[in-house]
Enzyme design. Sequence first.
Site, PDB file in Angstrom:
ATOM      1  N   ASP A 114      -5.654   2.311  -3.535  1.00  0.00           N
ATOM      2  CA  ASP A 114      -6.922   2.633  -2.727  1.00  0.00           C
ATOM      3  C   ASP A 114      -7.366   3.761  -1.855  1.00  0.00           C
ATOM      4  O   ASP A 114      -8.239   4.060  -1.451  1.00  0.00           O
ATOM      5  CB  ASP A 114      -7.137   1.378  -2.140  1.00  0.00           C
ATOM      6  CG  ASP A 114      -6.031   0.991  -1.026  1.00  0.00           C
ATOM      7  OD1 ASP A 114      -5.160   1.884  -0.894  1.00  0.00           O
ATOM      8  OD2 ASP A 114      -6.189   0.171  -0.222  1.00  0.00           O
ATOM      9  N   ARG A 115      -6.110   4.544  -1.541  1.00  0.00           N
ATOM     10  CA  ARG A 115      -6.315   5.926  -0.863  1.00  0.00           C
ATOM     11  C   ARG A 115      -6.616   7.088  -1.762  1.00  0.00           C
ATOM     12  O   ARG A 115      -5.870   7.009  -2.971  1.00  0.00           O
ATOM     13  CB  ARG A 115      -4.892   5.987   0.003  1.00  0.00           C
ATOM     14  CG  ARG A 115      -4.758   4.981   1.123  1.00  0.00           C
ATOM     15  CD  ARG A 115      -3.582   5.357   1.902  1.00  0.00           C
ATOM     16  NE  ARG A 115      -3.594   4.237   3.032  1.00  0.00           N
ATOM     17  CZ  ARG A 115      -2.793   4.562   4.384  1.00  0.00           C
ATOM     18  NH1 ARG A 115      -2.464   5.650   4.581  1.00  0.00           N
ATOM     19  NH2 ARG A 115      -2.968   3.603   5.002  1.00  0.00           N
ATOM     20  N   SER A 122       0.735  -1.203   0.011  1.00  0.00           N
ATOM     21  CA  SER A 122       0.053  -0.029  -0.041  1.00  0.00           C
ATOM     22  C   SER A 122       0.681   1.120   0.029  1.00  0.00           C
ATOM     23  O   SER A 122       1.524   1.505  -0.911  1.00  0.00           O
ATOM     24  CB  SER A 122      -0.966   0.026   1.168  1.00  0.00           C
ATOM     25  OG  SER A 122      -1.871   1.037   1.109  1.00  0.00           O
ATOM     26  N   HIS A 123       0.658   2.091   0.954  1.00  0.00           N
ATOM     27  CA  HIS A 123       1.217   3.367   1.136  1.00  0.00           C
ATOM     28  C   HIS A 123       2.786   3.383   1.512  1.00  0.00           C
ATOM     29  O   HIS A 123       3.368   4.292   1.581  1.00  0.00           O
ATOM     30  CB  HIS A 123       0.322   4.177   2.007  1.00  0.00           C
ATOM     31  CG  HIS A 123       0.187   3.699   3.450  1.00  0.00           C
ATOM     32  ND1 HIS A 123      -0.361   2.785   3.723  1.00  0.00           N
ATOM     33  CD2 HIS A 123       1.187   3.819   4.727  1.00  0.00           C
ATOM     34  CE1 HIS A 123      -0.195   2.273   4.931  1.00  0.00           C
ATOM     35  NE2 HIS A 123       0.767   3.140   5.538  1.00  0.00           N
ATOM     36  N   LYS A 179     -11.419   0.132  -0.422  1.00  0.00           N
ATOM     37  CA  LYS A 179     -11.355   1.361  -0.500  1.00  0.00           C
ATOM     38  C   LYS A 179     -10.989   1.842  -1.874  1.00  0.00           C
ATOM     39  O   LYS A 179     -10.273   0.991  -2.427  1.00  0.00           O
ATOM     40  CB  LYS A 179     -10.689   2.369   0.529  1.00  0.00           C
ATOM     41  CG  LYS A 179      -9.212   1.885   0.825  1.00  0.00           C
ATOM     42  CD  LYS A 179      -8.882   2.769   1.964  1.00  0.00           C
ATOM     43  CE  LYS A 179      -7.220   2.498   2.181  1.00  0.00           C
ATOM     44  NZ  LYS A 179      -7.125   1.334   2.846  1.00  0.00           N
ATOM     45  N   ASP A 218      -1.240   1.370  -3.965  1.00  0.00           N
ATOM     46  CA  ASP A 218      -2.001   0.439  -4.678  1.00  0.00           C
ATOM     47  C   ASP A 218      -3.458   1.128  -5.160  1.00  0.00           C
ATOM     48  O   ASP A 218      -4.262   0.328  -5.225  1.00  0.00           O
ATOM     49  CB  ASP A 218      -2.328  -0.874  -3.832  1.00  0.00           C
ATOM     50  CG  ASP A 218      -2.777  -0.366  -2.466  1.00  0.00           C
ATOM     51  OD1 ASP A 218      -2.746   0.754  -2.116  1.00  0.00           O
ATOM     52  OD2 ASP A 218      -3.454  -1.118  -1.964  1.00  0.00           O
ATOM     53  N   ASP A 241      -2.292   6.369  -3.457  1.00  0.00           N
ATOM     54  CA  ASP A 241      -1.383   5.717  -2.835  1.00  0.00           C
ATOM     55  C   ASP A 241      -0.769   4.577  -3.825  1.00  0.00           C
ATOM     56  O   ASP A 241      -1.058   4.464  -4.759  1.00  0.00           O
ATOM     57  CB  ASP A 241      -1.511   5.224  -1.511  1.00  0.00           C
ATOM     58  CG  ASP A 241      -2.371   4.194  -1.499  1.00  0.00           C
ATOM     59  OD1 ASP A 241      -3.279   4.111  -2.363  1.00  0.00           O
ATOM     60  OD2 ASP A 241      -2.453   3.210  -0.452  1.00  0.00           O
TER      61      ASP A 241
HETATM   62  C1  G16 Z   1      -4.736  -0.155   5.693  1.00  0.00           C
HETATM   63  C2  G16 Z   1      -6.208  -0.553   6.106  1.00  0.00           C
HETATM   64  C3  G16 Z   1      -7.005   0.468   6.414  1.00  0.00           C
HETATM   65  C4  G16 Z   1      -6.296   1.424   7.661  1.00  0.00           C
HETATM   66  C5  G16 Z   1      -4.895   1.760   7.265  1.00  0.00           C
HETATM   67  C6  G16 Z   1      -4.048   2.377   8.578  1.00  0.00           C
HETATM   68  O1  G16 Z   1      -4.877   0.828   4.518  1.00  0.00           O
HETATM   69  O2  G16 Z   1      -6.806  -1.117   4.987  1.00  0.00           O
HETATM   70  O3  G16 Z   1      -8.196   0.116   6.942  1.00  0.00           O
HETATM   71  O4  G16 Z   1      -7.070   2.480   8.075  1.00  0.00           O
HETATM   72  O5  G16 Z   1      -4.279   0.569   6.862  1.00  0.00           O
HETATM   73  O6  G16 Z   1      -3.995   1.104   9.286  1.00  0.00           O
HETATM   74  P1  G16 Z   1      -3.055   1.352  10.567  1.00  0.00           P
HETATM   75  O7  G16 Z   1      -3.477   2.455  11.163  1.00  0.00           O
HETATM   76  O8  G16 Z   1      -3.279   0.258  11.581  1.00  0.00           O
HETATM   77  O9  G16 Z   1      -1.667   1.578  10.128  1.00  0.00           O
HETATM   78  P2  G16 Z   1      -3.927   0.251   3.439  1.00  0.00           P
HETATM   79  O10 G16 Z   1      -3.874   1.525   2.462  1.00  0.00           O
HETATM   80  O11 G16 Z   1      -2.614   0.737   4.052  1.00  0.00           O
HETATM   81  O12 G16 Z   1      -4.029  -0.856   2.735  1.00  0.00           O
END
Ligand code: G16
Length: 543
Positions: free
Chosen positions: A281-282, A113-114, A376, A279, A277
Amino acid sequence: MTVSTITTAPIPGQKPGTSGLRKKVTVFQQAHYLENFVQSIFDTVPELNGGVLVLGGDGRYYNRVAVQTILKMAAANGVVRVLVGQGGFLSTPAASCVIRKYHATGGIILSASHNPGGADGDFGIKYNIDNGGPAPEKITDAIYARTQALLEYRISDQANIPLEKKGSYTLESMLVEVIDPVADYAELMQKIFDFDAIRAWFAQGHRMHFDAMSAISGPYAKQIFEGMLGAAPGTVVNGEPLEDFGGHHPDPNPAHATDLIRIMALPDAPELGAASDGDADRNMIVGRNFLVSPSDSLAIMAANAALIPAYKAGISGVARSMPTSRAADLVAKALDVPCYETPTGWKFFGNLLDAGRATLCGEESYGSGSNHVREKDGVWAVLFWLNLLAITGKSVNGIVTEHWARFGRHYYSRHDYEALDVGIANALMAHLREQLAGLAGQCFGAYCVAMADDFAYDDPVDGSRTANQGVRVLFENGARVVYRLSGTGTEGATLRVYLELFEGNSAQHAVPVQEMLAELIVIAGDLAQIAMRTGRKEPDVIA
Ligand code: G16
């Protein structure tokens, strides 16, 4: 062409976090590391034997290697058909869309992801179920348990599949279809939004700046915004997905999307700025010199959903993660629909969406989405805002300030303390939990505690309970502080402190966020003894 059974041994620590298993690339490159986890998925989900799998990732370093390995393991584990994105690419929301459209048994998505990419960066893998959404905890827990007992895995020795060319191939007796990663997703977006209105808006000379941060949203954004909607060439920048994201930290927030923030502050800034981001989704939405907080974005989407073709009949409910501000709650109340408060992690929205209890979901972590997929969706969110601008003729700033005038403003910020010593971070959380019982009734200046607890979620659909999801302290004046440790980091522990203060008086709505929250920030730091325990005077990231 043979299928081999390889002897292995359990590898500790393969426990999926908030969103799948995320580790350094160098960890995934260790012998058997990826294979053990993938075999554990196949062993935990027996329907994949004889089933259909969707496969793809955000193109980060190790994506190509991992896709080939997983294809060979899928063939060896009885999968009959795999849909894989060309080049091994599929954004997370597109993977969700493809799983749903082709009624696949499930999907494997490769992304951290990010988190930064490259040989020294992070890699990740997660399993999505047949509704297109992240596997719920009972499955991820079972996958983890399987990793701790695994003694062998199966893999074909057949040659790599040419992923760069669309087409159908066979691997052992499995059909591999290399598909266009964008087409199905773009078709779905056309069904949701008023493309004619958006096209007309661009044709009138309105402008947008979309920063794909050299990640996977680029091909989707280019095809949809520039190709289908007629945005000027160059609207999408950093649009080529690169294995190291061109050195970008592909996390769309003010700390990392600094170019976008700078461009949107220029005198000739376009009407809409956005970023996504790793992938895709953000999303981050920016007006002219005006950042839209993700929590506000969800509330505004809910309040204006009837203006979007797919939601014009109304929404059934809204869901937000607990740390997300309560701005959406007020909108849900006004619409007379329920608002659900779930733990952090998109996987918790799946049941609500499947049951038709919620239509829109969102999180403070720059994520929003709807029942169109079970992830998302960054490009979807940008299209939502584009559609609103095109239909209303208003500016981003205008839409947000009008919303605040009607509902009040939830001042909101998240302070992150990164790469903390894990022991220190756990002790800080334990100390907070020890104080919980005695906090109600205590006052810190004008802030008197109304309620304090460790958030637990009872899923209204399947009755499951998820406890220990973050310490929340609610004050009588409507302020709130939430503390939790991130479940997505790969280095030490990240403490997240979420700060929120409601202001109903619109004469107060232009105060800078950190200034408005200053007193609460001090109280939050003192309550958790952040400086004393961590030695940190300032957060690493303010989002
Ligand atoms: C993931 C989850 C989200 C979450 C985010 C941050 O996003 O899918 O639901 O809000 O991580 O999580 P944390 O606060 O535990 O780091 P992504 O975009 O990283 O897949």
